[in-house]
Every structure is written in C-alpha cells, then in structure tokens.
Design an enzyme around this catalytic site. Structure first.
Site, PDB file in Angstrom:
ATOM      1  N   SER A  22       0.792 -51.788 -22.495  1.00 17.48           N
ATOM      2  CA  SER A  22       0.211 -50.914 -23.519  1.00 17.48           C
ATOM      3  C   SER A  22      -0.566 -51.717 -24.544  1.00 17.48           C
ATOM      4  O   SER A  22      -0.226 -52.873 -24.842  1.00 17.48           O
ATOM      5  CB  SER A  22       1.339 -50.147 -24.230  1.00 17.48           C
ATOM      6  OG  SER A  22       0.864 -49.494 -25.384  1.00 17.48           O
ATOM      7  N   TYR A  64       8.823 -49.658 -29.027  1.00 22.82           N
ATOM      8  CA  TYR A  64       8.075 -49.367 -27.802  1.00 22.82           C
ATOM      9  C   TYR A  64       7.187 -50.553 -27.426  1.00 22.82           C
ATOM     10  O   TYR A  64       7.191 -51.019 -26.282  1.00 22.82           O
ATOM     11  CB  TYR A  64       7.224 -48.111 -27.995  1.00 22.82           C
ATOM     12  CG  TYR A  64       6.222 -47.877 -26.892  1.00 22.82           C
ATOM     13  CD1 TYR A  64       6.643 -47.543 -25.614  1.00 22.82           C
ATOM     14  CD2 TYR A  64       4.854 -47.986 -27.127  1.00 22.82           C
ATOM     15  CE1 TYR A  64       5.727 -47.335 -24.591  1.00 22.82           C
ATOM     16  CE2 TYR A  64       3.935 -47.777 -26.118  1.00 22.82           C
ATOM     17  CZ  TYR A  64       4.377 -47.454 -24.846  1.00 22.82           C
ATOM     18  OH  TYR A  64       3.465 -47.256 -23.830  1.00 22.82           O
TER      19      TYR A  64
END
Length: 335
Positions: free
Chosen positions: A127, A152
């Site tokens: 990501s 995350y």
C-alpha cells in the site's frame, strides 16, 4: 496456468480474477467473506465470476494454517496473487487485532504455503500507506519507509520485510505492489468516492478532512489489474548489483521486488469532489474537518520502476474513472 487468488470477493480481487479467467487461466479464489462491510456486495461480486468454468470459489480464512496448506497440497498452484487483507487506515485505530491476524498471521501462512509448495511467483498487495510521514514527493520505491503513521501501514511494511526474508532464505520470487488509492465500480463502501457519492445523492453533508487541503494519487481499478497481471507474468529476479542490504530497498540479491502502482497525477480533494458532482449533476454540502489520525495530506506515486519492469503505467483520467463509478453506483443501487 493455475492461480490462487486470495480476497476474490474483494474490490480488486474480483476484477483481477475476471481478467485472469478471460485470458484462460484456472483460478481458485478464496475469501472469508467477513462483515467489515456489506457481505451482500461481496457475494454479488462473486456472482460476476460464477459463469466462468475455469473459476472455483472456496470460503476460507488465511489464518487457518492447516486448511491453507491442505488447499495448496490438493491444488498444485503455479502462482499466487495475494490480495486478501484487512483494509482501511481508520479502522486500524479501533480494531488493531484484526490487522495483525489478517495482515501478519495470514500473510505468514501464505508465505509458508508458497515456499513449501515451490510456487513460481507470489504477488501481494502492499500500500501507498507505507510512505507514512515521508515528505519527499513523488514517493519512490528507493525511499526509506520506516515511519508509518497507522497500524495498517505498519502491517503492509511488515509484509514487504517478511516477503524479503522468504525470498532470501528459500529463493521464493515475491513482488509487492504498493497500490495508490484505488477506485472504480464495485469499490469498497468505506472509501471516499463511495461515501461522497452516497452522501451527495441523499443530500447529506460530506466530511472534507484537513479542510480540503488534501491530494491523492487516485488510481482506476482497471489500471491496477493491468499492473497486477503484467507483474504476475514476470517473476521477481535477483538484482546482482545489490547486496542483501542495499541502498535500494525495492530490489535485492534475492528474487524480490517492490513497485508503486499509481496514476502519477495527484488530484486536489476539492477537485475530486467536483468531478463527482459533475458526474451526478448535483452540488454537495461540505463539512470541513481537521486531518484525521493516521491519515496523510498527500500521496504521489513515482511509477518509473513499474514502467521499466513491465512497460505499463496507469493512465485513466479522474473524470472518466469517476463517471464509470457513478454510473455503476446508480445502476447497482437503483438511484
């Protein structure tokens, strides 16, 4: 070629599966169909794949190590596309254990299964969130990413480190793809485009964080899929110019690579909202708010490495992509 695709009921997973099936690959898709968001949306995505004879879906959880190893043993996969994960920056602030279980424990199980069954190539979703507190733009794979600002992001950085370890120890070819704000039809309901479209259509105010002073490198889902498939077809190789510890963290003497996949064209948040308004034909009501914890004010992908590796970079314009999403949304929800 036989491919395992995790997260098959997900936004990117469904689109990637469809592309692989249409070119003739045999795809086994797994997903745990959790209730992080509307399970019916996930089931309806799977219906888009049901007509392909070369597709099979298995409800499974990556944290089930024994079940995953049994699946690998039975199916004899050639390659793996690992897209399953607990997504979302903000949710990681309230449910951190979901991220550790899915993104760390689950990924460990995938790595173990891949190395035990000598998978030709593992491609996995990382990501743009890994860039965290970086201020140098555009974000490059050559940059240090040691300052995540959400759990995350930390789990995605951990995935890259874990993948390198397996590439080094077991010569398992792994490629991590840092996705930049993916959007498009069948998208996740927790993402800005979905939330804003729903709010504008219903006449509700939309939350505009950092008082609108945000820029995002929005990337259309079809471009992401194109990148995933091209990368899948070119297994990671050793960079003989690099040592195990190198100045370029995206390559290694092991068969390991990391690439950005972004549109390379950051869009101002207020311009993004304007494109949604134009596609709907209705103005929005905005509620200006401060920057949220775990969020970053700007993302911007350097895509030179991806272009050099597979000859492709995303190129779908934001107006075109948003129009396709709004058309899908209005048809799907009949509004």
């Amino acid at each position: 070629m036989k491919i395992l695709l995790t997260g098959a009921a997900g936004f990117i997973g469904m689109s990637t599966a469809k592309r692989l099936l249409e070119r003739g690959d045999d795809v086994v898709g797994i997903d745990n169909l959790n209730d992080y968001y509307d399970v019916n949306l996930k089931k309806n995505r799977l219906l888009q794949l049901a007509g392909y004879k070369n597709f099979r879906f298995i409800k499974a959880d990556m944290t089930d190590e024994a079940g995953l190893l049994k699946l690998f043993h039975a199916e004899k996969f050639n390659r793996v596309v690992h897209l399953a994960a607990q997504a979302g920056v903000r949710y990681s602030l309230v449910n951190p254990h979901a991220y550790i279980n899915s993104n760390v424990v689950g990924f460990t199980n995938i790595l173990e299964a891949c190395r035990r069954h000598q998978i030709d190539h593992l491609v996995y979703a990382s990501s743009s969130s890994v860039y965290g507190g970086n201020t140098k733009l555009p974000f490059s794979e050559h940059d240090c990413v040691d300052h995540p600002v959400s759990l995350y992001a930390a789990t995605k950085k951990a995935n890259e480190l874990m993948a390198h370890t397996y590439s080094h120890l077991y010569q398992l070819p792994t490629t991590g793809l840092r996705f930049f704000t993916v959007y498009g039809p069948w998208g996740r309901p927790d993402m800005a485009l979905y939330l804003f479209t729903r709010a504008i259509l219903s006449g509700d105010a939309i939350p505009v964080y950092n008082y609108g002073k945000m820029r995002r490198d929005f990337t259309y889902v079809d471009d992401i899929v194109e990148g995933v498939v091209r990368v899948l077809d070119r297994a990671a190789t050793s960079d003989r110019n690099q040592g195990v510890v190198s100045n370029n963290p995206s390559t290694s003497s092991a068969p390991y690579r990391v690439f950005n996949i972004g549109n390379n064209k950051p869009v101002e948040l207020l311009d993004f909202i304007g494109c949604i308004e134009d596609a709907i034909g209705k103005r929005s009501v905005k509620k200006l708010l401060p920057l949220q914890d775990g969020d970053v004010p700007e993302t911007y992908a350097d895509t030179h490495a991806l272009k050099q590796w597979v000859g492709f970079v995303p190129n779908t314009g934001i107006k075109q992509g948003i129009k396709k999403f709004v058309d899908w949304y209005q048809k799907y929800y009949e509004v």
